[in-house]
Design a protein around this motif. Structure first.
Motif, PDB file in Angstrom:
ATOM      1  N   PHE A 241       0.830  -1.201   0.000  1.00 54.73           N
ATOM      2  CA  PHE A 241       0.000   0.000   0.000  1.00 54.73           C
ATOM      3  C   PHE A 241       0.869   1.257   0.000  1.00 54.73           C
ATOM      4  O   PHE A 241       0.581   2.236  -0.709  1.00 54.73           O
ATOM      5  N   THR A 242       1.952   1.242   0.775  1.00 56.15           N
ATOM      6  CA  THR A 242       2.870   2.386   0.810  1.00 56.15           C
ATOM      7  C   THR A 242       3.477   2.636  -0.564  1.00 56.15           C
ATOM      8  O   THR A 242       3.547   3.778  -1.039  1.00 56.15           O
ATOM      9  N   PHE A 243       3.918   1.555  -1.224  1.00 60.43           N
ATOM     10  CA  PHE A 243       4.463   1.700  -2.574  1.00 60.43           C
ATOM     11  C   PHE A 243       3.414   2.254  -3.526  1.00 60.43           C
ATOM     12  O   PHE A 243       3.716   3.097  -4.394  1.00 60.43           O
ATOM     13  N   PHE A 270      -4.154   8.987   2.504  1.00 67.55           N
ATOM     14  CA  PHE A 270      -3.242   9.369   3.580  1.00 67.55           C
ATOM     15  C   PHE A 270      -3.818   8.989   4.942  1.00 67.55           C
ATOM     16  O   PHE A 270      -3.103   8.473   5.819  1.00 67.55           O
ATOM     17  N   ILE A 271      -5.123   9.215   5.127  1.00 64.61           N
ATOM     18  CA  ILE A 271      -5.767   8.835   6.393  1.00 64.61           C
ATOM     19  C   ILE A 271      -5.647   7.330   6.622  1.00 64.61           C
ATOM     20  O   ILE A 271      -5.305   6.875   7.721  1.00 64.61           O
ATOM     21  N   SER A 272      -5.915   6.555   5.576  1.00 64.33           N
ATOM     22  CA  SER A 272      -5.799   5.094   5.685  1.00 64.33           C
ATOM     23  C   SER A 272      -4.375   4.693   6.043  1.00 64.33           C
ATOM     24  O   SER A 272      -4.157   3.829   6.903  1.00 64.33           O
ATOM     25  N   TRP A 273      -3.415   5.319   5.373  1.00 68.58           N
ATOM     26  CA  TRP A 273      -2.017   4.970   5.616  1.00 68.58           C
ATOM     27  C   TRP A 273      -1.637   5.251   7.066  1.00 68.58           C
ATOM     28  O   TRP A 273      -0.979   4.435   7.716  1.00 68.58           O
ATOM     29  N   VAL A 274      -2.060   6.404   7.590  1.00 70.72           N
ATOM     30  CA  VAL A 274      -1.733   6.763   8.975  1.00 70.72           C
ATOM     31  C   VAL A 274      -2.358   5.769   9.954  1.00 70.72           C
ATOM     32  O   VAL A 274      -1.712   5.315  10.922  1.00 70.72           O
ATOM     33  N   ILE A 275      -3.611   5.389   9.719  1.00 70.05           N
ATOM     34  CA  ILE A 275      -4.284   4.474  10.642  1.00 70.05           C
ATOM     35  C   ILE A 275      -3.651   3.092  10.595  1.00 70.05           C
ATOM     36  O   ILE A 275      -3.418   2.458  11.647  1.00 70.05           O
ATOM     37  N   TYR A 276      -3.350   2.592   9.402  1.00 69.12           N
ATOM     38  CA  TYR A 276      -2.708   1.281   9.313  1.00 69.12           C
ATOM     39  C   TYR A 276      -1.312   1.305   9.929  1.00 69.12           C
ATOM     40  O   TYR A 276      -0.888   0.338  10.571  1.00 69.12           O
ATOM     41  N   ALA A 277      -0.575   2.414   9.730  1.00 67.84           N
ATOM     42  CA  ALA A 277       0.723   2.543  10.389  1.00 67.84           C
ATOM     43  C   ALA A 277       0.543   2.549  11.902  1.00 67.84           C
ATOM     44  O   ALA A 277       1.335   1.945  12.651  1.00 67.84           O
ATOM     45  N   GLY A 278      -0.510   3.222  12.370  1.00 67.96           N
ATOM     46  CA  GLY A 278      -0.804   3.237  13.806  1.00 67.96           C
ATOM     47  C   GLY A 278      -1.127   1.855  14.324  1.00 67.96           C
ATOM     48  O   GLY A 278      -0.725   1.482  15.439  1.00 67.96           O
ATOM     49  N   TYR A 279      -1.848   1.060  13.509  1.00 66.62           N
ATOM     50  CA  TYR A 279      -2.160  -0.312  13.930  1.00 66.62           C
ATOM     51  C   TYR A 279      -0.881  -1.130  14.097  1.00 66.62           C
ATOM     52  O   TYR A 279      -0.689  -1.812  15.125  1.00 66.62           O
ATOM     53  N   LEU A 280      -0.004  -1.083  13.100  1.00 66.67           N
ATOM     54  CA  LEU A 280       1.226  -1.870  13.171  1.00 66.67           C
ATOM     55  C   LEU A 280       2.106  -1.413  14.334  1.00 66.67           C
ATOM     56  O   LEU A 280       2.744  -2.233  14.994  1.00 66.67           O
ATOM     57  N   HIS A 281       2.140  -0.101  14.583  1.00 64.17           N
ATOM     58  CA  HIS A 281       2.909   0.405  15.717  1.00 64.17           C
ATOM     59  C   HIS A 281       2.291  -0.072  17.033  1.00 64.17           C
ATOM     60  O   HIS A 281       3.016  -0.509  17.953  1.00 64.17           O
ATOM     61  N   ALA A 297      -7.053  -1.612  13.151  1.00 62.53           N
ATOM     62  CA  ALA A 297      -7.072  -2.285  11.850  1.00 62.53           C
ATOM     63  C   ALA A 297      -8.447  -2.195  11.208  1.00 62.53           C
ATOM     64  O   ALA A 297      -8.578  -1.958   9.998  1.00 62.53           O
ATOM     65  N   ILE A 298      -9.490  -2.374  11.999  1.00 62.91           N
ATOM     66  CA  ILE A 298     -10.855  -2.272  11.476  1.00 62.91           C
ATOM     67  C   ILE A 298     -11.155  -0.844  11.040  1.00 62.91           C
ATOM     68  O   ILE A 298     -11.768  -0.609   9.986  1.00 62.91           O
ATOM     69  N   ALA A 299     -10.697   0.128  11.832  1.00 65.07           N
ATOM     70  CA  ALA A 299     -10.886   1.534  11.452  1.00 65.07           C
ATOM     71  C   ALA A 299     -10.182   1.839  10.137  1.00 65.07           C
ATOM     72  O   ALA A 299     -10.697   2.580   9.290  1.00 65.07           O
ATOM     73  N   GLY A 300      -8.999   1.264   9.951  1.00 60.76           N
ATOM     74  CA  GLY A 300      -8.284   1.463   8.696  1.00 60.76           C
ATOM     75  C   GLY A 300      -9.071   0.936   7.510  1.00 60.76           C
ATOM     76  O   GLY A 300      -9.150   1.598   6.461  1.00 60.76           O
ATOM     77  N   PHE A 301      -9.693  -0.230   7.667  1.00 60.18           N
ATOM     78  CA  PHE A 301     -10.472  -0.786   6.555  1.00 60.18           C
ATOM     79  C   PHE A 301     -11.712   0.054   6.284  1.00 60.18           C
ATOM     80  O   PHE A 301     -12.127   0.210   5.130  1.00 60.18           O
ATOM     81  N   LEU A 302     -12.312   0.615   7.320  1.00 64.86           N
ATOM     82  CA  LEU A 302     -13.463   1.498   7.112  1.00 64.86           C
ATOM     83  C   LEU A 302     -13.073   2.730   6.291  1.00 64.86           C
ATOM     84  O   LEU A 302     -13.844   3.196   5.446  1.00 64.86           O
ATOM     85  N   THR A 303     -11.859   3.246   6.533  1.00 68.70           N
ATOM     86  CA  THR A 303     -11.411   4.382   5.722  1.00 68.70           C
ATOM     87  C   THR A 303     -11.148   3.966   4.281  1.00 68.70           C
ATOM     88  O   THR A 303     -11.341   4.759   3.362  1.00 68.70           O
ATOM     89  N   MET A 304     -10.718   2.724   4.078  1.00 61.64           N
ATOM     90  CA  MET A 304     -10.535   2.217   2.709  1.00 61.64           C
ATOM     91  C   MET A 304     -11.882   2.142   1.987  1.00 61.64           C
ATOM     92  O   MET A 304     -11.998   2.493   0.808  1.00 61.64           O
ATOM     93  N   LEU A 305     -12.915   1.691   2.712  1.00 57.65           N
ATOM     94  CA  LEU A 305     -14.255   1.652   2.130  1.00 57.65           C
ATOM     95  C   LEU A 305     -14.750   3.059   1.815  1.00 57.65           C
ATOM     96  O   LEU A 305     -15.388   3.288   0.778  1.00 57.65           O
ATOM     97  N   MET A 306     -14.463   3.994   2.697  1.00 57.97           N
ATOM     98  CA  MET A 306     -14.841   5.384   2.453  1.00 57.97           C
ATOM     99  C   MET A 306     -14.148   5.910   1.202  1.00 57.97           C
ATOM    100  O   MET A 306     -14.756   6.608   0.375  1.00 57.97           O
ATOM    101  N   ASN A 307     -12.882   5.574   1.047  1.00 60.85           N
ATOM    102  CA  ASN A 307     -12.122   6.026  -0.113  1.00 60.85           C
ATOM    103  C   ASN A 307     -12.676   5.433  -1.403  1.00 60.85           C
ATOM    104  O   ASN A 307     -12.736   6.103  -2.434  1.00 60.85           O
ATOM    105  N   LEU A 308     -13.102   4.176  -1.336  1.00 61.97           N
ATOM    106  CA  LEU A 308     -13.616   3.518  -2.539  1.00 61.97           C
ATOM    107  C   LEU A 308     -15.029   3.965  -2.878  1.00 61.97           C
ATOM    108  O   LEU A 308     -15.311   4.371  -4.008  1.00 61.97           O
ATOM    109  N   PHE A 309     -15.930   3.897  -1.898  1.00 63.89           N
ATOM    110  CA  PHE A 309     -17.336   4.181  -2.171  1.00 63.89           C
ATOM    111  C   PHE A 309     -17.687   5.647  -1.916  1.00 63.89           C
ATOM    112  O   PHE A 309     -18.250   6.322  -2.781  1.00 63.89           O
ATOM    113  N   GLY A 310     -17.374   6.138  -0.726  1.00 63.62           N
ATOM    114  CA  GLY A 310     -17.784   7.491  -0.378  1.00 63.62           C
ATOM    115  C   GLY A 310     -17.182   8.556  -1.270  1.00 63.62           C
ATOM    116  O   GLY A 310     -17.894   9.441  -1.774  1.00 63.62           O
ATOM    117  N   VAL A 311     -15.860   8.483  -1.499  1.00 65.00           N
ATOM    118  CA  VAL A 311     -15.200   9.503  -2.317  1.00 65.00           C
ATOM    119  C   VAL A 311     -15.699   9.463  -3.751  1.00 65.00           C
ATOM    120  O   VAL A 311     -15.985  10.497  -4.364  1.00 65.00           O
TER     121      VAL A 311
END
Length: 325
Positions: A241-243, A270-281, A297-311
Protein backbone atom coordinates in the motif's frame (compact mmCIF):
# COMPACT_ATOMS: atom_id res chain seq x y z
CA UNK A 1 -16.77 -11.59 -23.96
CA UNK A 2 -18.52 -8.87 -22.01
CA UNK A 3 -21.72 -10.93 -21.70
CA UNK A 4 -19.69 -13.99 -20.68
CA UNK A 5 -17.95 -11.93 -17.99
CA UNK A 6 -21.31 -10.82 -16.59
CA UNK A 7 -22.57 -14.40 -16.51
CA UNK A 8 -19.43 -15.63 -14.78
CA UNK A 9 -19.85 -12.97 -12.08
CA UNK A 10 -23.40 -14.20 -11.45
CA UNK A 11 -22.22 -17.80 -11.17
CA UNK A 12 -19.40 -16.72 -8.83
CA UNK A 13 -21.93 -15.03 -6.54
CA UNK A 14 -23.96 -18.25 -6.51
CA UNK A 15 -20.87 -20.30 -5.63
CA UNK A 16 -19.98 -17.93 -2.77
CA UNK A 17 -23.58 -18.14 -1.55
CA UNK A 18 -23.38 -21.96 -1.52
CA UNK A 19 -20.10 -21.70 0.38
CA UNK A 20 -21.69 -19.39 2.95
CA UNK A 21 -24.66 -21.73 3.45
CA UNK A 22 -22.37 -24.76 3.75
CA UNK A 23 -20.26 -23.01 6.36
CA UNK A 24 -23.44 -22.10 8.25
CA UNK A 25 -24.49 -25.77 8.17
CA UNK A 26 -21.05 -26.71 9.51
CA UNK A 27 -21.53 -24.28 12.40
CA UNK A 28 -25.01 -25.62 13.14
CA UNK A 29 -23.87 -29.26 13.06
CA UNK A 30 -20.92 -28.41 15.28
CA UNK A 31 -23.30 -27.04 17.90
CA UNK A 32 -25.57 -30.08 17.51
CA UNK A 33 -22.60 -32.40 17.97
CA UNK A 34 -21.67 -30.69 21.23
CA UNK A 35 -25.24 -31.09 22.54
CA UNK A 36 -25.41 -34.76 21.51
CA UNK A 37 -22.05 -35.53 23.11
CA UNK A 38 -23.13 -33.90 26.37
CA UNK A 39 -26.57 -35.55 26.55
CA UNK A 40 -25.53 -39.10 27.65
CA UNK A 41 -23.51 -37.77 30.57
CA UNK A 42 -26.49 -35.78 31.76
CA UNK A 43 -28.73 -38.84 31.43
CA UNK A 44 -26.40 -41.01 33.49
CA UNK A 45 -26.00 -38.40 36.23
CA UNK A 46 -29.77 -37.96 36.39
CA UNK A 47 -30.32 -41.73 36.64
CA UNK A 48 -27.85 -42.10 39.54
CA UNK A 49 -25.79 -44.80 37.86
CA UNK A 50 -23.15 -46.25 40.20
CA UNK A 51 -20.19 -48.51 39.84
CA UNK A 52 -22.36 -51.63 40.02
CA UNK A 53 -24.80 -50.49 37.42
CA UNK A 54 -24.20 -53.42 35.08
CA UNK A 55 -24.15 -53.14 31.32
CA UNK A 56 -27.37 -51.20 30.75
CA UNK A 57 -25.94 -47.66 31.05
CA UNK A 58 -23.44 -48.34 28.25
CA UNK A 59 -26.21 -48.17 25.65
CA UNK A 60 -26.99 -44.44 25.86
CA UNK A 61 -23.28 -43.65 26.01
CA UNK A 62 -22.58 -45.68 22.87
CA UNK A 63 -25.65 -44.28 21.15
CA UNK A 64 -24.68 -40.70 22.03
CA UNK A 65 -21.10 -41.24 20.88
CA UNK A 66 -22.30 -42.73 17.61
CA UNK A 67 -24.68 -39.83 17.00
CA UNK A 68 -21.93 -37.35 17.80
CA UNK A 69 -19.59 -39.08 15.33
CA UNK A 70 -22.21 -39.01 12.57
CA UNK A 71 -22.87 -35.33 13.21
CA UNK A 72 -19.12 -34.63 13.16
CA UNK A 73 -18.80 -36.36 9.78
CA UNK A 74 -21.65 -34.31 8.37
CA UNK A 75 -20.11 -31.12 9.72
CA UNK A 76 -16.79 -31.99 8.11
CA UNK A 77 -18.53 -32.73 4.80
CA UNK A 78 -20.32 -29.38 4.96
CA UNK A 79 -17.01 -27.64 5.65
CA UNK A 80 -15.27 -29.35 2.72
CA UNK A 81 -18.22 -28.49 0.48
CA UNK A 82 -17.86 -24.87 1.54
CA UNK A 83 -14.15 -24.87 0.66
CA UNK A 84 -14.86 -26.48 -2.73
CA UNK A 85 -17.59 -23.93 -3.47
CA UNK A 86 -15.25 -21.09 -2.49
CA UNK A 87 -12.54 -22.41 -4.82
CA UNK A 88 -15.08 -22.78 -7.62
CA UNK A 89 -16.30 -19.25 -7.00
CA UNK A 90 -12.72 -17.96 -7.16
CA UNK A 91 -12.20 -19.68 -10.53
CA UNK A 92 -15.43 -18.25 -11.93
CA UNK A 93 -14.51 -14.86 -10.48
CA UNK A 94 -11.09 -15.00 -12.18
CA UNK A 95 -12.74 -16.01 -15.44
CA UNK A 96 -15.00 -12.96 -15.19
CA UNK A 97 -11.99 -10.68 -14.75
CA UNK A 98 -10.05 -12.25 -17.62
CA UNK A 99 -12.96 -12.05 -20.04
CA UNK A 100 -13.73 -8.49 -18.94
CA UNK A 101 -10.11 -7.53 -19.63
CA UNK A 102 -10.15 -9.23 -23.04
CA UNK A 103 -13.39 -7.48 -23.97
CA UNK A 104 -12.02 -4.09 -22.88
CA UNK A 105 -8.53 -4.74 -24.32
CA UNK A 106 -6.96 -3.43 -21.10
CA UNK A 107 -6.45 -4.39 -17.48
CA UNK A 108 -9.86 -4.81 -15.79
CA UNK A 109 -9.70 -2.13 -13.13
CA UNK A 110 -10.71 1.11 -14.83
CA UNK A 111 -13.79 1.94 -12.71
CA UNK A 112 -15.44 1.12 -9.38
CA UNK A 113 -17.13 -2.01 -10.68
CA UNK A 114 -13.92 -3.49 -11.99
CA UNK A 115 -11.92 -2.36 -8.96
CA UNK A 116 -14.33 -4.10 -6.56
CA UNK A 117 -14.33 -7.27 -8.68
CA UNK A 118 -10.54 -7.35 -8.71
CA UNK A 119 -10.10 -6.47 -5.04
CA UNK A 120 -12.57 -9.12 -3.89
CA UNK A 121 -10.87 -11.73 -6.06
CA UNK A 122 -7.53 -10.86 -4.45
CA UNK A 123 -9.20 -11.31 -1.07
CA UNK A 124 -10.67 -14.73 -1.83
CA UNK A 125 -7.48 -15.93 -3.54
CA UNK A 126 -5.54 -14.86 -0.45
CA UNK A 127 -8.03 -16.74 1.73
CA UNK A 128 -7.46 -19.95 -0.24
CA UNK A 129 -3.71 -19.56 0.31
CA UNK A 130 -4.29 -19.05 4.04
CA UNK A 131 -6.56 -22.09 4.11
CA UNK A 132 -3.97 -24.21 2.34
CA UNK A 133 -1.34 -23.28 4.92
CA UNK A 134 -3.64 -23.23 7.97
CA UNK A 135 -6.62 -25.56 7.38
CA UNK A 136 -7.56 -25.31 11.06
CA UNK A 137 -8.89 -21.80 10.31
CA UNK A 138 -11.55 -23.13 7.93
CA UNK A 139 -14.51 -21.95 9.98
CA UNK A 140 -13.44 -18.37 9.35
CA UNK A 141 -14.71 -19.02 5.82
CA UNK A 142 -18.28 -18.26 6.93
CA UNK A 143 -17.39 -14.60 7.37
CA UNK A 144 -15.20 -14.46 4.25
CA UNK A 145 -17.92 -15.95 2.04
CA UNK A 146 -20.49 -13.56 3.53
CA UNK A 147 -18.25 -10.61 2.64
CA UNK A 148 -17.77 -11.97 -0.87
CA UNK A 149 -21.50 -12.36 -1.45
CA UNK A 150 -22.22 -8.83 -0.21
CA UNK A 151 -19.43 -7.04 -2.09
CA UNK A 152 -19.58 -8.94 -5.39
CA UNK A 153 -23.38 -8.74 -5.46
CA UNK A 154 -23.17 -5.00 -4.73
CA UNK A 155 -20.71 -4.61 -7.59
CA UNK A 156 -22.96 -6.51 -9.99
CA UNK A 157 -26.27 -4.96 -8.96
CA UNK A 158 -25.28 -1.39 -8.04
CA UNK A 159 -21.87 -0.55 -9.47
CA UNK A 160 -22.08 -2.30 -12.84
CA UNK A 161 -20.65 -0.23 -15.68
CA UNK A 162 -20.59 -1.20 -19.37
CA UNK A 163 -17.15 -1.49 -20.91
CA UNK A 164 -15.84 1.87 -22.09
CA UNK A 165 -12.35 3.09 -23.07
CA UNK A 166 -10.15 4.51 -20.35
CA UNK A 167 -10.26 8.23 -19.76
CA UNK A 168 -7.15 9.94 -21.23
CA UNK A 169 -5.58 10.53 -17.80
CA UNK A 170 -5.41 6.76 -17.21
CA UNK A 171 -3.66 5.93 -20.49
CA UNK A 172 -0.24 5.47 -18.94
CA UNK A 173 2.00 2.61 -17.84
CA UNK A 174 1.50 4.00 -14.33
CA UNK A 175 -2.08 2.77 -14.62
CA UNK A 176 -0.78 -0.79 -14.35
CA UNK A 177 1.82 -0.02 -11.68
CA UNK A 178 -0.23 2.20 -9.37
CA UNK A 179 -3.69 0.65 -9.67
CA UNK A 180 -2.47 -2.96 -9.57
CA UNK A 181 -0.64 -2.38 -6.28
CA UNK A 182 -3.46 -0.37 -4.73
CA UNK A 183 -6.05 -3.01 -5.64
CA UNK A 184 -3.76 -5.79 -4.39
CA UNK A 185 -3.24 -4.05 -1.05
CA UNK A 186 -6.98 -3.35 -0.80
CA UNK A 187 -7.78 -7.03 -1.36
CA UNK A 188 -5.38 -8.13 1.39
CA UNK A 189 -6.68 -5.45 3.76
CA UNK A 190 -10.18 -6.78 3.01
CA UNK A 191 -9.06 -10.27 3.90
CA UNK A 192 -7.30 -8.98 7.02
CA UNK A 193 -10.46 -7.28 8.27
CA UNK A 194 -12.26 -10.65 8.46
CA UNK A 195 -10.05 -12.28 11.13
CA UNK A 196 -9.85 -8.90 12.88
CA UNK A 197 -13.61 -8.87 13.47
CA UNK A 198 -13.60 -12.60 14.27
CA UNK A 199 -10.80 -12.07 16.81
CA UNK A 200 -12.82 -9.48 18.72
CA UNK A 201 -15.79 -11.86 18.81
CA UNK A 202 -13.72 -14.86 19.91
CA UNK A 203 -11.71 -12.86 22.45
CA UNK A 204 -14.95 -11.71 24.06
CA UNK A 205 -16.15 -15.32 24.25
CA UNK A 206 -12.86 -16.53 25.78
CA UNK A 207 -13.11 -13.77 28.38
CA UNK A 208 -16.56 -14.98 29.40
CA UNK A 209 -18.72 -12.36 27.71
CA UNK A 210 -22.02 -13.74 26.38
CA UNK A 211 -22.93 -11.19 23.74
CA UNK A 212 -25.04 -11.49 20.58
CA UNK A 213 -22.50 -13.46 18.47
CA UNK A 214 -21.93 -16.00 21.28
CA UNK A 215 -23.06 -19.00 19.18
CA UNK A 216 -20.78 -18.02 16.31
CA UNK A 217 -17.88 -17.02 18.54
CA UNK A 218 -17.61 -20.35 20.33
CA UNK A 219 -17.17 -22.14 16.98
CA UNK A 220 -14.41 -19.80 15.77
CA UNK A 221 -10.69 -20.68 15.89
CA UNK A 222 -8.71 -19.59 18.94
CA UNK A 223 -8.39 -15.84 19.46
CA UNK A 224 -4.58 -15.99 19.40
CA UNK A 225 -4.57 -17.62 15.94
CA UNK A 226 -7.03 -15.06 14.58
CA UNK A 227 -5.05 -12.15 15.98
CA UNK A 228 -1.81 -13.51 14.55
CA UNK A 229 -3.39 -13.91 11.11
CA UNK A 230 -4.72 -10.35 11.28
CA UNK A 231 -1.22 -9.04 11.97
CA UNK A 232 0.48 -11.14 9.28
CA UNK A 233 -1.95 -10.00 6.58
CA UNK A 234 -1.66 -6.33 7.49
CA UNK A 235 2.11 -6.49 7.80
CA UNK A 236 2.20 -8.00 4.30
CA UNK A 237 -0.23 -5.50 2.72
CA UNK A 238 1.08 -2.30 4.30
CA UNK A 239 4.39 -2.05 2.35
CA UNK A 240 2.48 -2.72 -0.88
CA UNK A 241 0.00 0.00 0.00
CA UNK A 242 2.87 2.39 0.81
CA UNK A 243 4.46 1.70 -2.57
CA UNK A 244 1.08 2.26 -4.27
CA UNK A 245 0.71 5.69 -2.62
CA UNK A 246 4.26 6.65 -3.66
CA UNK A 247 3.65 5.42 -7.21
CA UNK A 248 0.45 7.48 -7.32
CA UNK A 249 2.38 10.59 -6.29
CA UNK A 250 4.94 10.00 -9.05
CA UNK A 251 2.13 9.51 -11.58
CA UNK A 252 0.40 12.68 -10.35
CA UNK A 253 3.62 14.64 -10.88
CA UNK A 254 3.85 13.36 -14.45
CA UNK A 255 0.15 13.86 -15.26
CA UNK A 256 -0.81 17.01 -13.34
CA UNK A 257 2.50 18.68 -12.54
CA UNK A 258 2.30 18.11 -8.78
CA UNK A 259 2.86 14.99 -6.67
CA UNK A 260 0.24 15.77 -4.01
CA UNK A 261 -2.71 18.15 -3.97
CA UNK A 262 -4.98 16.89 -1.19
CA UNK A 263 -7.54 15.66 -3.68
CA UNK A 264 -10.29 13.77 -1.77
CA UNK A 265 -8.92 10.37 -2.75
CA UNK A 266 -5.37 11.42 -1.91
CA UNK A 267 -6.55 12.72 1.45
CA UNK A 268 -8.37 9.52 2.36
CA UNK A 269 -5.43 7.41 1.17
CA UNK A 270 -3.24 9.37 3.58
CA UNK A 271 -5.77 8.84 6.39
CA UNK A 272 -5.80 5.09 5.68
CA UNK A 273 -2.02 4.97 5.62
CA UNK A 274 -1.73 6.76 8.98
CA UNK A 275 -4.28 4.47 10.64
CA UNK A 276 -2.71 1.28 9.31
CA UNK A 277 0.72 2.54 10.39
CA UNK A 278 -0.80 3.24 13.81
CA UNK A 279 -2.16 -0.31 13.93
CA UNK A 280 1.23 -1.87 13.17
CA UNK A 281 2.91 0.41 15.72
CA UNK A 282 0.30 -0.43 18.36
CA UNK A 283 0.61 -4.13 17.59
CA UNK A 284 4.38 -3.93 18.16
CA UNK A 285 3.97 -2.02 21.45
CA UNK A 286 3.69 -4.42 24.42
CA UNK A 287 1.71 -1.96 26.54
CA UNK A 288 -1.12 -1.75 23.98
CA UNK A 289 -3.74 -4.46 24.32
CA UNK A 290 -4.31 -6.60 21.25
CA UNK A 291 -8.02 -5.81 21.03
CA UNK A 292 -7.25 -2.06 21.03
CA UNK A 293 -4.75 -2.50 18.20
CA UNK A 294 -7.25 -4.64 16.28
CA UNK A 295 -9.85 -1.89 16.44
CA UNK A 296 -7.33 0.31 14.63
CA UNK A 297 -7.07 -2.28 11.85
CA UNK A 298 -10.86 -2.27 11.48
CA UNK A 299 -10.89 1.53 11.45
CA UNK A 300 -8.28 1.46 8.70
CA UNK A 301 -10.47 -0.79 6.56
CA UNK A 302 -13.46 1.50 7.11
CA UNK A 303 -11.41 4.38 5.72
CA UNK A 304 -10.53 2.22 2.71
CA UNK A 305 -14.26 1.65 2.13
CA UNK A 306 -14.84 5.38 2.45
CA UNK A 307 -12.12 6.03 -0.11
CA UNK A 308 -13.62 3.52 -2.54
CA UNK A 309 -17.34 4.18 -2.17
CA UNK A 310 -17.78 7.49 -0.38
CA UNK A 311 -15.20 9.50 -2.32
CA UNK A 312 -16.28 8.14 -5.71
CA UNK A 313 -19.97 8.69 -5.05
CA UNK A 314 -20.10 11.90 -3.01
CA UNK A 315 -16.98 13.86 -3.96
CA UNK A 316 -15.62 15.34 -7.15
CA UNK A 317 -11.92 15.38 -7.85
CA UNK A 318 -9.12 14.44 -10.20
CA UNK A 319 -9.61 10.77 -9.26
CA UNK A 320 -13.31 10.65 -10.18
CA UNK A 321 -13.18 7.54 -12.35
CA UNK A 322 -15.88 5.56 -10.57
CA UNK A 323 -17.99 5.10 -13.67
CA UNK A 324 -21.25 5.89 -11.86
CA UNK A 325 -23.67 8.45 -13.25
Amino acid sequence: MSALSDQLVSFAILAYLIAMISHAVEYALGNARARVAAAPARELVGAGVGAAGGGTPDAPVASGASAAERTARRARLAGLTAVAATALGALLHLGALVTRGLAADRMPWGNMYEFVLTGTWIGVAGWLVVLWKRPQLRRLGLFLSLVMVLLVATAELVLYTPIVPLVPALNSYWFVIHVSTIVFASGIFLLGAVPAVAFLMRAGYEQGRRSFPYTLAKRLPAAAALERLTFVLHAFAFPVFTFAVIAGAIWAEAAWGRPWGWDPKETWSFISWVIYAGYLHARATPSVRRNVATWLAIAGFLTMLMNLFGVNIFFEGLHSYGGLD
